[in-house]
Design an enzyme around this catalytic site. Structure first.
Site, PDB file in Angstrom:
ATOM      1  N   SER A 171      -3.212   6.208  -1.895  1.00  0.00           N
ATOM      2  CA  SER A 171      -3.243   5.809  -3.295  1.00  0.00           C
ATOM      3  C   SER A 171      -1.828   5.748  -3.835  1.00  0.00           C
ATOM      4  O   SER A 171      -0.901   6.332  -3.275  1.00  0.00           O
ATOM      5  CB  SER A 171      -4.069   6.797  -4.123  1.00  0.00           C
ATOM      6  OG  SER A 171      -3.503   8.095  -4.058  1.00  0.00           O
ATOM      7  N   GLY A 172      -1.678   5.001  -4.929  1.00  0.00           N
ATOM      8  CA  GLY A 172      -0.389   4.887  -5.586  1.00  0.00           C
ATOM      9  C   GLY A 172      -0.555   4.250  -6.937  1.00  0.00           C
ATOM     10  O   GLY A 172      -1.188   3.197  -7.059  1.00  0.00           O
ATOM     11  N   GLY A 173      -0.030   4.890  -7.986  1.00  0.00           N
ATOM     12  CA  GLY A 173      -0.208   4.346  -9.323  1.00  0.00           C
ATOM     13  C   GLY A 173      -1.684   4.303  -9.667  1.00  0.00           C
ATOM     14  O   GLY A 173      -2.397   5.291  -9.580  1.00  0.00           O
ATOM     15  N   SER A 174      -2.174   3.157 -10.057  1.00  0.00           N
ATOM     16  CA  SER A 174      -3.585   3.005 -10.389  1.00  0.00           C
ATOM     17  C   SER A 174      -4.307   2.191  -9.320  1.00  0.00           C
ATOM     18  O   SER A 174      -5.284   1.498  -9.599  1.00  0.00           O
ATOM     19  CB  SER A 174      -3.729   2.333 -11.755  1.00  0.00           C
ATOM     20  OG  SER A 174      -2.980   1.133 -11.797  1.00  0.00           O
ATOM     21  N   SER A 175      -3.818   2.264  -8.086  1.00  0.00           N
ATOM     22  CA  SER A 175      -4.465   1.593  -6.964  1.00  0.00           C
ATOM     23  C   SER A 175      -4.823   2.626  -5.907  1.00  0.00           C
ATOM     24  O   SER A 175      -4.191   3.670  -5.794  1.00  0.00           O
ATOM     25  CB  SER A 175      -3.540   0.543  -6.347  1.00  0.00           C
ATOM     26  OG  SER A 175      -3.148  -0.400  -7.308  1.00  0.00           O
ATOM     27  N   GLU A 176      -5.859   2.326  -5.150  1.00  0.00           N
ATOM     28  CA  GLU A 176      -6.267   3.220  -4.079  1.00  0.00           C
ATOM     29  C   GLU A 176      -6.953   2.427  -2.984  1.00  0.00           C
ATOM     30  O   GLU A 176      -7.498   1.347  -3.222  1.00  0.00           O
ATOM     31  CB  GLU A 176      -7.187   4.321  -4.612  1.00  0.00           C
ATOM     32  CG  GLU A 176      -8.385   3.822  -5.406  1.00  0.00           C
ATOM     33  CD  GLU A 176      -9.125   4.939  -6.130  1.00  0.00           C
ATOM     34  OE1 GLU A 176      -8.462   5.890  -6.567  1.00  0.00           O
ATOM     35  OE2 GLU A 176     -10.361   4.839  -6.245  1.00  0.00           O
ATOM     36  N   VAL A 177      -6.890   2.970  -1.758  1.00  0.00           N
ATOM     37  CA  VAL A 177      -7.508   2.322  -0.607  1.00  0.00           C
ATOM     38  C   VAL A 177      -8.456   3.309   0.046  1.00  0.00           C
ATOM     39  O   VAL A 177      -8.110   4.475   0.256  1.00  0.00           O
ATOM     40  CB  VAL A 177      -6.449   1.843   0.408  1.00  0.00           C
ATOM     41  CG1 VAL A 177      -7.121   1.129   1.575  1.00  0.00           C
ATOM     42  CG2 VAL A 177      -5.439   0.927  -0.261  1.00  0.00           C
ATOM     43  N   ASP A 197       8.855  -7.754   1.142  1.00  0.00           N
ATOM     44  CA  ASP A 197       8.734  -6.298   1.226  1.00  0.00           C
ATOM     45  C   ASP A 197       8.385  -5.874   2.652  1.00  0.00           C
ATOM     46  O   ASP A 197       7.502  -5.039   2.876  1.00  0.00           O
ATOM     47  CB  ASP A 197       7.682  -5.781   0.248  1.00  0.00           C
ATOM     48  CG  ASP A 197       7.769  -4.265   0.042  1.00  0.00           C
ATOM     49  OD1 ASP A 197       8.855  -3.698   0.275  1.00  0.00           O
ATOM     50  OD2 ASP A 197       6.758  -3.650  -0.338  1.00  0.00           O
TER      51      ASP A 197
END
Length: 478
Positions: free
Chosen positions: A108-114, A251
């Protein structure tokens, strides 16, 4: 209300929900492109979490939410305005009407998740969930654009495959498809999400390198060149695929190469950008990338160079990032790992006079390859078609050495030329040459089948050699 059951697979032992406890997690990058994740510089991905389900029972009974109860009260007819979900969101994701059971969070990172999920046909996938509310439209636009790129790259074996997706903000998706945005500087107000169902990978290159270098350091070994060639070629082929489609990734880093069924695939096109048909560069509104892998021109995007030309990014920016990845594969660290802060990295990477330090390597072609990728001047960097044919990947074939038979004939030819004025010596040299290589001569050594024939040939050659020596002795005395 019908009861719901977890997804189960016939013929497979155990509960597949237990598969969430994986030790090596692939990196499906979610957020914050300027932060290094999974690199050798000491910044790591989010750790895996246990499955979110806390209900041991396979049956799930849904209760109406508070909002639905309130709507029932306020409604004159007592009918809920909102349709109740027929699945438990703590156990399942629903994408385009299809249910995917949660098996655990990958990162996860910020307001995203896997999340690691399993479909009704018992296939394991990675599900990327991105919250749109509160994001600026440029970022939200980029996430939707990733879907557009992955759709274009469907069927490309070295690119992560998008299985399904759903964008709850239909207007935003429509703008991306049409190539326009009406509210570029605003922020998303609606509580929308992006769901992306992707191929599931076993491990990313960042974790692979971390494991590899732990083993090498513990055994005091160096990187194996065959291992290096095997994965470096796959990395080049993956990036070549998007460059041929006029897409610059922007990136590239080890965490964005995922091992899927033994092959590396390129992932995360969140900040990728297409090259217009009439140019080779792209224009960006801000600096993008991951610090340790960013090219000098990525730091100086839209500034002017010494000749007054606007600095833009293009395929060479990706080549620089690839050079940083190769450097990390060879040495176990990035070229600028000793510089810890943003400004320290910015200073050395943008300095044309800064010389990158290369440790000793056994193969000089490997050193040359790294330098071809990490040339400060972007016009001097090799392109991927050239890199795929670099001598490190395609070693030059040495000239075929002549056989002793051919060497003997060449020597006799030199002797004959030196004795051109002596008919006897020239005749003897020609006779010896004929015995050595003339295929029509019955006494050719390859055609001999009996020991008597071989002895006869050797006797004839010895006789001619003796006569030639006598002749040369006379010439020397004369």
């Amino acid at each position: 209300m019908p009861k719901l059951r977890k997804i189960t697979c016939q013929g497979k032992q155990g509960n597949l929900a237990k598969e969430a406890g994986i030790s090596k997690n692939p990196s499906y990058v979610c957020d914050n492109p300027t932060k290094e994740r999974g690199s050798a510089d000491g910044i790591h991905d989010a750790q895996a979490q246990n499955p979110l389900s806390k209900n041991p029972s396979s049956d799930v009974k849904l209760e109406p939410s508070k909002r639905e109860k309130q709507e029932k009260v306020t409604s004159g007819k007592g009918v809920s305005a909102a349709r109740k979900k027929n699945y438990d969101p703590d156990l399942f994701f629903k994408v385009n009407g299809k249910l995917y059971q949660r098996l655990g969070k990958i990162g996860s990172g910020g307001s995203s998740e896997v999340h690691k999920v399993i479909s009704s046909d018992c296939t394991i996938y990675a599900l990327k969930k991105i919250k749109l509310k509160g994001r600026d439209y440029a970022t939200a636009y980029g996430f939707c654009q990733e879907i557009d790129y992955l759709n274009k790259l469907k069927g490309k074996n070295n690119i992560i495959q998008l299985i399904d997706y759903e964008v709850t903000d239909k207007n935003l998706l429509r703008e991306v498809v049409n190539g326009s945005t009406s509210n570029k500087d605003g922020r998303v107000k609606d509580d929308g999400y992006i769901y992306m169902v992707l191929e599931y990978g076993e491990i990313d290159l960042a974790h692979m390198l971390s494991q590899k270098w732990k083993e090498l350091d513990s055994n005091n070994q160096i990187i194996d060149e065959n291992w290096l060639r095997f994965y470096w070629q796959q990395i080049l082929q993956a990036v070549n695929t998007i460059h041929e489609e006029r897409i610059v990734h922007s990136d590239l880093k080890p965490a964005n190469f995922l091992l899927v069924k033994g092959a590396l695939k390129l992932i995360d096109f969140g900040i990728a950008k297409a090259i217009m048909s009439d140019t080779t560069n792209i224009q960006r509104d801000s600096q993008v990338g991951t610090l340790s892998y960013m090219s000098p021109e990525a730091f100086m995007c839209n500034e002017s160079d010494a000749n007054g030309n606007t600095i833009k990014c293009g395929r060479p920016s990706d080549i620089w990032s690839l050079g940083c990845i190769l450097y990390q594969m060879v040495y176990g660290r990035t070229p600028f790992s000793e510089y810890k802060t943003f400004w320290a990295k910015f200073k050395v990477i943008t300095d044309p006079n800064h010389e990158i330090t290369y440790g000793p390597v056994s193969n000089p072609w490997l050193l040359d390859l790294m330098k071809k990728c990490l040339a400060w001047d972007r016009n001097e960097r090799w392109r991927i078609p050239q890199l795929l044919h670099h001598p490190f990947l395609v070693p030059p074939v040495p000239p075929q050495l002549s056989s002793p038979q051919e060497q003997g004939c060449m020597l006799l030819q030199l002797v004959a030329e030196a004795c051109a004025n002596n008919q006897e010596a020239s005749k003897l040299c020609c006779g010896l040459q004929q015995l050595l290589r003339d295929p029509v001569t019955p006494l050719t050594f390859q055609s001999l089948t009996s020991r008597d024939q071989q002895c006869k040939l050797l006797s004839e050659m010895s006789k001619l050699c003796f006569q030639l020596r006598e002749c040369l002795t006379k010439l020397e005395r004369g």
